[in-house]
Design a protein around this motif. Structure first.
Motif, PDB file in Angstrom:
ATOM      1  N   GLY A  19       0.816  -1.209   0.000  1.00 51.67           N
ATOM      2  CA  GLY A  19       0.000   0.000   0.000  1.00 51.67           C
ATOM      3  C   GLY A  19       0.852   1.262   0.000  1.00 51.67           C
ATOM      4  N   THR A  20       1.923   1.242   0.778  1.00 56.61           N
ATOM      5  CA  THR A  20       2.765   2.433   0.869  1.00 56.61           C
ATOM      6  C   THR A  20       3.374   2.769  -0.495  1.00 56.61           C
ATOM      7  N   ASP A  68      -7.609   5.733  -1.130  1.00 56.54           N
ATOM      8  CA  ASP A  68      -6.793   4.666  -0.568  1.00 56.54           C
ATOM      9  C   ASP A  68      -7.714   3.521  -0.147  1.00 56.54           C
ATOM     10  N   HIS A 118      -2.141  -7.894  -0.783  1.00 52.78           N
ATOM     11  CA  HIS A 118      -1.652  -8.628   0.396  1.00 52.78           C
ATOM     12  C   HIS A 118      -2.448  -8.345   1.679  1.00 52.78           C
ATOM     13  N   TYR A 141       1.296   2.163  16.326  1.00 54.89           N
ATOM     14  CA  TYR A 141       0.628   1.471  15.222  1.00 54.89           C
ATOM     15  C   TYR A 141       1.482   0.300  14.746  1.00 54.89           C
TER      16      TYR A 141
HETATM   17  C1  LIG Z   1      -5.671   2.286   4.953  1.00 54.52           C
HETATM   18  C2  LIG Z   1      -4.240   1.888   4.754  1.00 54.52           C
HETATM   19  N1  LIG Z   1      -3.524   2.482   3.783  1.00 54.52           N
HETATM   20  C3  LIG Z   1      -2.232   2.160   3.552  1.00 54.52           C
HETATM   21  C4  LIG Z   1      -1.596   1.195   4.298  1.00 54.52           C
HETATM   22  C5  LIG Z   1      -0.160   0.881   4.039  1.00 54.52           C
HETATM   23  O1  LIG Z   1      -0.070  -0.365   3.422  1.00 54.52           O
HETATM   24  P1  LIG Z   1       1.263  -1.234   3.495  1.00 54.52           P
HETATM   25  O2  LIG Z   1       1.474  -1.557   4.939  1.00 54.52           O
HETATM   26  O3  LIG Z   1       0.939  -2.415   2.635  1.00 54.52           O
HETATM   27  O4  LIG Z   1       2.369  -0.426   2.924  1.00 54.52           O
HETATM   28  C6  LIG Z   1      -2.316   0.542   5.311  1.00 54.52           C
HETATM   29  C7  LIG Z   1      -1.687  -0.491   6.132  1.00 54.52           C
HETATM   30  O5  LIG Z   1      -2.285  -1.020   7.034  1.00 54.52           O
HETATM   31  C8  LIG Z   1      -3.668   0.901   5.546  1.00 54.52           C
HETATM   32  O6  LIG Z   1      -4.382   0.324   6.512  1.00 54.52           O
END
Ligand SMILES: Cc1ncc(COP(=O)(O)O)c(C=O)c1O
Length: 450
Positions: free
Chosen positions: A111-112, A218, A254, A424
């Motif tokens: 996600g990041t 997101d 994932h 977190y």
């Molecule tokens: C709403 C949301 N956005 C982005 C992320 C970031 O994703 P990642 O940990 O796969 O980089 C998370 C991770 O929990 C999330 O809950």
């Protein structure tokens, strides 16, 4: 002699080993490392691991192993991976209501990375089309994931915070008020991590469109669970490309896609915007490099595993998984309603939510639950504990509710512990500190140095 016989796992291989171990010894040592890990298979943890059960996981892990050596840095060497990446992206665009003729995306490592790349795309488009903007800004609800802030730091895009209303959803009028001449995009969550609520995407999309800026949604957590929960009859707010004004979405494989760790997608309504995500390096002696994402080497296992997850489940499989997840969520909500001290924050539509109390100290509730073997994520504003429901939790819902009732019943009154800051992604919190940021950096250092 084997080091494993003499040293506890945390001290093993502190020095570069002179000799290697046998394969069996390595496996043994790996298992030993795991001894203190949380038992996620028995549903004791409510975050970090998403599992759709052993059969699904076997298929995905086999796919990962099959392609663990392959590298999508070389799509012509490995057309298999290029095809699977394309198909994963197309299947997600289809699921999220995009027009297949004009939309596009890429896979990423999480996600990041997806969010950083989206911000890069908007920034580079603004550089090309709105060069008068010298100090670009993005409008970010305070509940949005810090990955947006990380993207802003890395890319020189200043986040302008937007408050949420009493339902924990971004306030549309504050969102509009935060937009300036320098704004290059708006951000929203579907759902946000802390409360599991979906921002008012239709309102935000309309506002973003009226100002001529993009809106990134997101849906890192929600990309799968929201559409399937809607199909199952749950009331799910509009959040995807069906909403005018939504110009890009991040959706993780994932998490609720049940792909392997290291797999996500970033998706664009218009392929032209995706072009700004890409990078081209043309004067390197090593050759001309076209790079679609942040990573250089792109692990084949993550791509093959994500592809395998979708084609193994199909819509019918995901519907069955989320039927179980939502039933467990409903039982949890019902059970929480029956515990007089506790309530769920806001009105989360799916299986991500936080539990709070006006009466008892939630940090003490978390401590008490941990004394019974649960791994609990703590949050502040207000003090709460956070749950993400998965199929692993189906068998433990009743036990958890019993323990939750016991934990709340014996907890001291709200506000009786010192406060402090919840961490977190870690089942812990810092002591109350005047400089929380320094304390967090200290913790990160000590993780590597002690
Ligand atoms: C709403 C949301 N956005 C982005 C992320 C970031 O994703 P990642 O940990 O796969 O980089 C998370 C991770 O929990 C999330 O809950």
């Amino acid at each position: 002699m084997s080091l494993a016989e003499f040293e506890p796992p945390e001290q093993q291989v502190a020095h570069f080993p002179a000799e290697g171990l046998s394969g069996e010894e390595v496996r043994e040592r790996l298992r030993a490392h795991r001894a203190a890990d949380v038992d996620w298979r028995s549903g004791r943890i409510w975050s970090l691991v998403y599992s759709a059960g052993p059969e699904h996981d076997d298929v995905v892990h086999d796919a990962y192993r099959e392609f663990a050596a392959e590298n999508l840095l070389g799509p012509t060497a490995f057309p298999s991976l290029a095809t699977m990446e394309k198909q994963v992206v197309w299947m997600l665009l289809d699921l999220l209501g995009a027009d297949p003729r004009t939309s596009g995306g890429t896979m990423t490592s999480g996600g990041t990375e997806s969010m950083i790349l989206a911000v890069k795309a908007y920034r580079d488009r603004a550089r090309a089309e709105r060069p008068e903007i010298t100090d670009p800004e993005m409008v970010v609800p305070v509940t949005a994931h810090p990955a947006f802030l990380k993207a802003g730091e890395l890319l020189g895009v200043r986040p302008v915070p937007v408050p949420v209303d009493h339902t924990f959803r971004a306030d549309p009028s504050a969102f509009a008020a935060a937009i300036s001449e320098s704004t290059i995009l708006g951000c929203a969550s579907a759902p946000c991590f802390p409360y599991g609520v979906v921002d008012p995407i239709e309102d935000l999309g309309a506002i973003a469109a009226s100002y001529g800026i993009g809106l990134h949604v997101d849906a890192t957590i929600g990309g799968f669970v929201l559409p399937f929960a809607r199909e199952l009859g749950y009331e799910v707010p509009a959040f995807d490309f069906g909403v005018p004004g939504v110009t890009s979405i991040s959706a993780d494989m994932h998490k609720y896609g049940y792909g392997p760790k290291g797999s996500s997608t970033v998706l664009y309504r218009d392929r032209e915007l995706r072009r700004y995500q890409f990078s081209a390096y043309t004067s390197w002696p090593g050759g001309i490099l076209g790079s679609p994402t942040i990573l250089g080497t792109r692990p084949g296992g993550a791509i093959a595993g994500a592809w395998a997850a979708i084609v193994y489940e199909g819509k019918a499989g995901y519907r069955a998984i989320f039927t179980e997840v939502m039933k467990a969520t409903d039982r949890l909500h019902e059970g929480i309603r029956a515990i007089p001290e506790l309530y769920v924050l806001g009105d989360p539509p799916v299986s991500v939510f936080a539990i709070a109390s006006e009466q008892v100290d939630m940090m003490a509730v978390a401590d008490r639950l941990e004394s019974r073997g649960w791994w609990i994520d703590r949050q502040r504003d207000p003090d709460s504990i956070h749950l993400i429901v998965n199929p692993t939790h189906v068998p433990v819902v009743d036990e958890f509710l019993r323990d939750l009732g016991w934990a709340a019943g014996g907890a001291p009154p709200a506000g009786s512990t010192d406060g402090g800051a919840a961490l977190y992604g870690v089942s812990a919190r810092l002591d109350a500190s005047t400089d929380v940021e320094a304390a967090v950096l200290d913790q990160l250092e000590s993780r590597y140095d002690s």
